[in-house]
Design a protein around this motif. Sequence first.
Motif, mmCIF file in Angstrom:
data_model
loop_
_atom_site.group_PDB
_atom_site.id
_atom_site.type_symbol
_atom_site.label_atom_id
_atom_site.label_comp_id
_atom_site.label_asym_id
_atom_site.label_seq_id
_atom_site.Cartn_x
_atom_site.Cartn_y
_atom_site.Cartn_z
ATOM 1 N N GLN A 1 15.917 21.956 -6.434
ATOM 2 C CA GLN A 1 16.747 22.832 -7.241
ATOM 3 C C GLN A 1 15.923 23.762 -8.142
ATOM 4 O O GLN A 1 16.110 24.971 -8.109
ATOM 5 C CB GLN A 1 17.727 22.004 -8.096
ATOM 6 N N ASP A 2 15.023 23.212 -8.923
ATOM 7 C CA ASP A 2 14.239 24.061 -9.826
ATOM 8 C C ASP A 2 13.000 23.300 -10.289
ATOM 9 O O ASP A 2 13.116 22.307 -10.993
ATOM 10 C CB ASP A 2 15.082 24.470 -11.042
ATOM 11 N N GLY A 3 11.849 23.764 -9.869
ATOM 12 C CA GLY A 3 10.593 23.119 -10.229
ATOM 13 C C GLY A 3 9.505 23.580 -9.282
ATOM 14 O O GLY A 3 8.732 24.496 -9.587
ATOM 15 N N ALA A 4 9.464 22.969 -8.103
ATOM 16 C CA ALA A 4 8.500 23.383 -7.078
ATOM 17 C C ALA A 4 8.716 24.834 -6.668
ATOM 18 O O ALA A 4 7.790 25.502 -6.198
ATOM 19 C CB ALA A 4 8.609 22.465 -5.864
ATOM 20 N N SER A 5 9.905 25.320 -6.879
ATOM 21 C CA SER A 5 10.230 26.719 -6.567
ATOM 22 C C SER A 5 9.331 27.700 -7.308
ATOM 23 O O SER A 5 9.063 28.810 -6.820
ATOM 24 C CB SER A 5 11.687 27.006 -6.924
ATOM 25 N N HIS A 6 8.841 27.307 -8.471
ATOM 26 C CA HIS A 6 7.986 28.179 -9.276
ATOM 27 C C HIS A 6 6.559 28.215 -8.737
ATOM 28 O O HIS A 6 5.793 29.116 -9.078
ATOM 29 C CB HIS A 6 7.980 27.703 -10.735
ATOM 30 N N ILE B 1 0.884 -1.173 0.000
ATOM 31 C CA ILE B 1 0.000 0.000 0.000
ATOM 32 C C ILE B 1 0.918 1.218 0.000
ATOM 33 O O ILE B 1 1.651 1.453 0.964
ATOM 34 C CB ILE B 1 -0.926 0.018 1.227
ATOM 35 N N LEU B 2 0.892 1.972 -1.099
ATOM 36 C CA LEU B 2 1.852 3.056 -1.298
ATOM 37 C C LEU B 2 1.146 4.384 -1.515
ATOM 38 O O LEU B 2 0.039 4.439 -2.028
ATOM 39 C CB LEU B 2 2.749 2.752 -2.500
ATOM 40 N N ARG B 3 1.846 5.453 -1.159
ATOM 41 C CA ARG B 3 1.301 6.805 -1.340
ATOM 42 C C ARG B 3 2.444 7.756 -1.710
ATOM 43 O O ARG B 3 3.537 7.662 -1.181
ATOM 44 C CB ARG B 3 0.653 7.245 -0.012
ATOM 45 N N GLY B 4 2.167 8.670 -2.645
ATOM 46 C CA GLY B 4 3.168 9.676 -3.005
ATOM 47 C C GLY B 4 4.469 9.044 -3.460
ATOM 48 O O GLY B 4 5.503 9.160 -2.798
ATOM 49 N N ILE B 5 4.437 8.391 -4.610
ATOM 50 C CA ILE B 5 5.575 7.591 -5.060
ATOM 51 C C ILE B 5 6.833 8.441 -5.247
ATOM 52 O O ILE B 5 6.824 9.493 -5.884
ATOM 53 C CB ILE B 5 5.244 6.875 -6.377
ATOM 54 N N PHE B 6 7.909 7.927 -4.659
ATOM 55 C CA PHE B 6 9.220 8.574 -4.721
ATOM 56 C C PHE B 6 10.239 7.480 -4.997
ATOM 57 O O PHE B 6 10.337 6.515 -4.238
ATOM 58 C CB PHE B 6 9.501 9.269 -3.391
ATOM 59 N N MET B 7 10.951 7.593 -6.107
ATOM 60 C CA MET B 7 11.928 6.565 -6.466
ATOM 61 C C MET B 7 13.353 7.073 -6.400
ATOM 62 O O MET B 7 14.278 6.429 -6.867
ATOM 63 C CB MET B 7 11.588 5.978 -7.838
ATOM 64 N N LEU B 8 13.522 8.270 -5.838
ATOM 65 C CA LEU B 8 14.822 8.864 -5.592
ATOM 66 C C LEU B 8 15.674 8.980 -6.855
ATOM 67 O O LEU B 8 16.876 8.768 -6.851
ATOM 68 C CB LEU B 8 15.569 8.085 -4.502
ATOM 69 N N ARG B 9 15.001 9.342 -7.944
ATOM 70 C CA ARG B 9 15.709 9.618 -9.180
ATOM 71 C C ARG B 9 16.181 11.069 -9.181
ATOM 72 O O ARG B 9 15.605 11.931 -8.506
ATOM 73 C CB ARG B 9 14.796 9.352 -10.383
ATOM 74 N N GLN B 10 17.219 11.345 -9.921
ATOM 75 C CA GLN B 10 17.768 12.697 -9.940
ATOM 76 C C GLN B 10 16.750 13.724 -10.431
ATOM 77 O O GLN B 10 16.707 14.847 -9.937
ATOM 78 C CB GLN B 10 19.029 12.741 -10.819
ATOM 79 N N SER B 11 15.896 13.344 -11.365
ATOM 80 C CA SER B 11 14.890 14.284 -11.862
ATOM 81 C C SER B 11 13.918 14.684 -10.757
ATOM 82 O O SER B 11 13.477 15.842 -10.694
ATOM 83 C CB SER B 11 14.121 13.661 -13.032
ATOM 84 N N GLU B 12 13.593 13.740 -9.862
ATOM 85 C CA GLU B 12 12.689 14.039 -8.763
ATOM 86 C C GLU B 12 13.343 14.985 -7.761
ATOM 87 O O GLU B 12 12.721 15.953 -7.285
ATOM 88 C CB GLU B 12 12.287 12.736 -8.069
ATOM 89 N N LEU B 13 14.595 14.718 -7.441
ATOM 90 C CA LEU B 13 15.315 15.557 -6.481
ATOM 91 C C LEU B 13 15.524 16.971 -7.014
ATOM 92 O O LEU B 13 15.350 17.952 -6.291
ATOM 93 C CB LEU B 13 16.663 14.916 -6.148
ATOM 94 N N LYS B 14 15.878 17.053 -8.281
ATOM 95 C CA LYS B 14 16.115 18.388 -8.869
ATOM 96 C C LYS B 14 14.830 19.197 -8.920
ATOM 97 O O LYS B 14 14.856 20.419 -8.721
ATOM 98 C CB LYS B 14 16.726 18.235 -10.267
ATOM 99 N N PHE B 15 13.708 18.548 -9.184
ATOM 100 C CA PHE B 15 12.434 19.272 -9.237
ATOM 101 C C PHE B 15 12.110 19.918 -7.906
ATOM 102 O O PHE B 15 11.663 21.075 -7.853
ATOM 103 C CB PHE B 15 11.303 18.330 -9.643
ATOM 104 N N PHE B 16 12.339 19.196 -6.816
ATOM 105 C CA PHE B 16 11.931 19.727 -5.514
ATOM 106 C C PHE B 16 13.008 20.579 -4.847
ATOM 107 O O PHE B 16 12.692 21.564 -4.176
ATOM 108 C CB PHE B 16 11.527 18.580 -4.585
#
Length: 336
Positions: A169-174, A152-167
């Motif tokens: 470095q640049d993404g959620a910041s916008h 039973i999973l929620r809010g999938i996070f696979m610790l890929r570089q694209s996910e980390l950079k979005f949150f």
Amino acid sequence: MATNLSSPTDVALQQAASAEPLRELFPPIEPYDSGFLKVSDVHTIYWEVSGNPNGKAVVYLHGGPGGGTSPSDRRYFDPATYKIVVFDQRGAGKSTPLACLEENTTWTLIDDIETIRNHLKIDNWVVFGGSWGSTLALSYSITHPDKVKALILRGIFMLRQSELKFFYQDGASHLFPDYWDGYLAPIPPSEHSDLMAAYHRRLTGSDEHEKLACAKAWSKWECATSRLYVDKVNVEKAEKDNFALAFARIECHYFVNKGFFDRDDWILHNIPKIQHIPCFIAQGRYDVVCPARSAYDLKKRWPEAELHIVPDAGHSAKEDGIRSLLVGAAEKFKNL
């Protein structure tokens, strides 16, 4: 309430509202057993068991890493049916030493899950995890597929570089520029090109004042962005010294080390090992901490998994639609 993707090619995602009433958490309960388990020369972890001593086992894997658990984490599961196992991962919550990074990796946590399972004499169990808990749940399942009855999973996070950079470095910041300014504040502009590395230097440095200030700024950024509507009480949690230090130090430690995986897509690459395991996923449409792209990528790789997109939710398991789906999933797996 949610959309179930029955096929990886279903891209319409109509976000149809469910006619079913929202499910609430079960009433508060206390553990009937708890203790501290020494898992290495360095670490001792806190564990507890509640619910039915003879019930079907479920283990709750908290987020972060470093987030720790709370009494409400027991309440997703029917205590008449489930033997509910909750524990604080290395360096988090009641586990000691607090915020310790030594011998703290994805693989040592997987070993700890097995240590707890064996200590409690459990043959196999349902594994429940959200955010980093989903990373750990998937990684544990891939490593020990014979011990997992369902996920039973929620809010999938696979610790890929694209996910980390979005949150980070640049993404959620916008989307949250006001809170982003607070995240940037402890770091000189000359180091803004790699914010995780800049934070890591300070969170592992010798200046205790700077370490705490950075821990609070890092933690506040995630606490502020974790719900569709900013929850001020949740944001205030980042001001607690012990929580902030464990949360920020352990998260940053894992993230700069790429989750200790040997390839960026380690989880997706290994999904065939667990494709036979029933899997339920609840994902907030407007989750900026762990964006829906990851859940969707997982679904495409794993068509048998049941993915529900909640149209009016962010990241938190405490948001109505996500909470309701998680409780419902635990009810669904009662008969496994």
